[in-house]
Write an enzyme that holds these catalytic residues in place. Structure first.
Site, PDB file in Angstrom:
ATOM      1  N   GLU A 407       0.811  -1.213   0.000  1.00  0.00           N
ATOM      2  CA  GLU A 407       0.000   0.000   0.000  1.00  0.00           C
ATOM      3  C   GLU A 407       0.850   1.271   0.000  1.00  0.00           C
ATOM      4  OE1 GLU A 407      -2.629  -3.295   1.160  1.00  0.00           O
ATOM      5  OE2 GLU A 407      -0.613  -2.686   1.784  1.00  0.00           O
ATOM      6  N   HIS A 474     -11.722  -6.030   8.155  1.00  0.00           N
ATOM      7  CA  HIS A 474     -12.335  -5.717   6.865  1.00  0.00           C
ATOM      8  C   HIS A 474     -13.624  -4.915   7.033  1.00  0.00           C
ATOM      9  CE1 HIS A 474      -9.783  -9.222   5.981  1.00  0.00           C
ATOM     10  NE2 HIS A 474      -9.776  -8.835   4.727  1.00  0.00           N
TER      11      HIS A 474
END
Length: 668
Positions: A407, A474
């Protein structure tokens, strides 16, 4: 021209292909930063500059690399690379103004030393978090490759910086994408006081190139001829055959990490040994012995440089101190953006939220040929939510790029694309994963325009939220991490129409935008949406319901909880405000409604403490206190991580608490 090989203090100068003018130019370009540094050390002791990171003993690397580069190629230096800035011929008074915090510097007094960039001289300076510039170099090199410019990008780091994850991520991405980057590692023996023996176990940092499938070289960083000739050869090869190359320059830091730290931790025999390899003194002696540098020429060179230093220092000293101006400071946090309202009378079609986002992204790709989208599994697979399904067939793999799981490097690459004049959309597979890319967002993207007027034209898409039994990693709705950070814009639509129009605006806006997309709404919310391209403004809330009893303020999935509650309680007449964007925030809409109703309740999915509801409650109390008939109420989810199993997740969410809290407020 001298064609022999000369050895002095074990330093070989292979000069067969260099004429005397080039040999003297190398010397002059090393001498200049050395003389500047000696002057800066005097000024530091006099209290006329606040801090100094000395590159004495390492001049050959900065000078040699810069001379091997073309002037239209980007260099990303560190704080010991004064020779990059002087070799690129930045006027000295601007450097001196920068170090003294004057307005003729590059950061208007907002940052120090070499923490700046300049598009004019194609230099992108560092930030204190050493790693991000390597990923930024990837983005600049990607832009060069996509535009077929046959350019190379050079980025510097120290041996200490190679321990950071950004180093691994950037080299891995550069290798996978075959990017034309020279990763220049200045191995100077110490990361502040920590010797290399305590930083890594491989014999040479260049050995790591093998793990990335990357060519690597070890270069004597104190030998200006070797640095220049080898880097020049490698750079030319990269221009013709784009690929990354890892360069390790063996050198030594002759002064402290910065002047206050000193060098007592370094054994004296090590200092003495490296002093004999001083790049300026050795090369000077070689040129004298070779008859290339005569005493009159040397005297004239030094006199010219010293005169230039003194003249430009006086210009910086004479410059007026910066006078604080609140308006200027606030104005420069974001690049000015002239919103263009694009309406459409096109036929509408009922779309789910996920379809509206996909369509908006696709139409923005058509609007902006220089837009690149990057993320894990977004190419042929179409992303885990299939938002980019079919994009590769329409736009090609150059613009729709699968990324490794990294990321930080991909956010940084987006920044590099922006520096090179392109646009980037970065997809976080889940908003939770942004924690692995947090540093470049809040410290690089957010601060670049304020620091040196460089926009970060990057949109980070953030699939977020609970309600889908995805558990602690998540399901987060982590917008408050970013609304706190000046320089970022935060968008959080609740409906398909808003999502499509706001995404178009986010991509048009040259500032960094965090675009939150609630996963539980992706396929559960439908709405009529125009088929053609259109935009919606930031900072403009939507009034979904009108009433005089109470003001309900919300965003994202919580808006739908509020609608459900009002549908189940027809006797409650409320103003329901969907914020749509959290930064900028439509405070006028909030104040107007609260002053009308006299009551306010803020509903968010995020847990309570530190969430945006707290700040909204505070500004209502500060600005609407006299019109309030009850305390401002906040409703939020539990102060726990987000559980997986359905019954625990439902208990966690604020949805189940809202109706009772609303009725309590009305009964106050």
């Amino acid at each position: 021209m001298i064609s022999n090989v000369s050895t002095l203090n074990n330093m070989d100068y292979q000069i067969s292909n260099l004429d005397n003018n080039k040999l003297l130019e190398l010397y002059k370009n090393m001498l200049k930063p050395r003389l500047i540094e000696e002057k800066m050390l005097i000024l530091l002791r006099q209290g006329k500059i606040s801090k100094w990171f000395s590159g004495i003993g390492q001049e050959a690397i900065a000078v040699g690399v810069t001379m091997a580069m073309h002037t239209d190629e980007y260099i990303l230096p560190m704080h010991r690379n004064l020779g990059v800035f002087t070799t690129r011929e930045i006027p000295l008074y601007r450097l001196f103004s920068q170090w003294q915090g004057k307005s003729n510097g590059f950061t208007k007094g907002r940052d120090r030393s070499f923490h700046f960039g300049t598009q004019e001289f194609k230099i992108v300076g560092m930030i204190s978090h050493l790693g991000p510039q390597m990923g930024v170099a990837d983005g600049i090199a990607l832009a060069s490759k996509l535009k077929n410019k046959n350019q190379v990008t050079a980025v510097f780091t120290g041996e200490g910086g190679t321990s950071e994850g950004d180093f691994h991520e950037a080299l891995n991405v550069a290798s996978v994408w075959e990017l034309p980057v020279m990763f220049c590692v200045e191995n100077n023996g110490y990361g502040l006081s920590t010797p290399t023996s305590e930083q890594y176990r491989c014999e040479n940092i260049a050995d790591r190139g093998l793990g990335y499938g990357m060519e690597s070289h070890i270069i004597d960083g104190n030998n200006i001829v070797e640095v220049y000739t080898k880097v020049n050869e490698i750079a030319e090869s990269i221009r013709n055959n784009p690929r990354p190359v890892l360069l390790e320059f063996k050198t030594f830091r002759m002064r402290g990490h910065e002047e206050a730290s000193g060098t007592k931790y370094v054994p004296q025999e090590l200092m003495d040994a490296w002093a004999k390899k001083d790049p300026v003194e050795n090369y000077q002696a070689f040129l004298r012995d070779s008859g290339i540098l005569t005493e009159p020429v040397e005297v004239a060179l030094k006199e010219d440089i010293v005169h230039e230093i003194n003249e430009h220092l006086q210009m910086a000293f004479d410059e007026e101190p910066i006078i604080p101006n609140e308006s200027n400071e606030l104005h420069d946090v974001y690049k000015p953006f002239q919103y263009q309202d694009i309406n459409t009378d096109s036929k509408t079609v009922e779309l789910r939220l996920i379809d509206a986002i996909s369509e908006g992204l696709k139409q923005s790709m058509e609007q902006h040929p220089d837009l690149v989208i990057m993320g894990q599994d977004i190419a042929e697979y179409g992303g885990v939510f299939k938002i980019t399904e079919g994009f590769v067939e329409q736009f090609g793999r150059d613009r729709v790029r699968n990324t490794p799981i990294c990321e930080s490097a991909i956010v940084e690459a987006g920044m590099g694309l922006s520096i090179a004049g392109m646009k980037a959309v970065v997809e976080m597979q889940f908003a939770d994963f942004v924690s692995s890319g947090f540093n470049p967002i809040v410290n690089y993207l957010a601060k670049s325009h304020y620091r040196w007027s460089q926009e970060a034209d990057v949109v980070v898409r953030m699939p977020c939220g609970a309600g889908v039994a995805a558990g602690p990693f998540h399901s987060q709705t982590n917008e408050a991490w970013f609304t706190k950070t000046p320089g970022l814009k935060v968008v959080y639509p609740a409906f398909p129409f808003d999502a499509k129009g706001l995404l178009a605006t986010a991509i048009n806006d040259p500032n960094p935008v965090l675009f939150f997309e609630h996963k539980a709404l992706y396929r559960s919310v439908r709405q009529k949406v125009p088929k053609d391209y259109y935009t919606l403004p930031f900072g403009k809330a939507s009034l979904l319901r009108e009433g005089d009893d109470v003001t309900i303020i919300s965003y994202g999935a919580a808006v739908h909880w509020a609608i459900e509650t009002l549908d189940n309680n027809a006797d409650i007449k409320a103003d329901l405000i969907d914020l749509r964007t959290l930064q900028p925030l439509d405070v006028d809409a909030i104040f107007e409604s609260v002053r009308k109703t006299g009551r306010a309740i803020i509903l968010q999915e995020d847990s309570l403490f530190g969430g945006i509801a707290s700040d909204i409650a505070a500004i209502i109390m500060e600005n609407c206190f006299e019109q309030l008939d009850a305390p401002v109420k906040r409703v939020a989810s539990m102060e726990t991580p987000i559980p997986f199993i359905g019954q625990l997740e439902q208990q966690y969410l604020a949805k189940g608490q809202f109706e009772a809290a609303l009725k309590d407020l009305l009964a106050y």
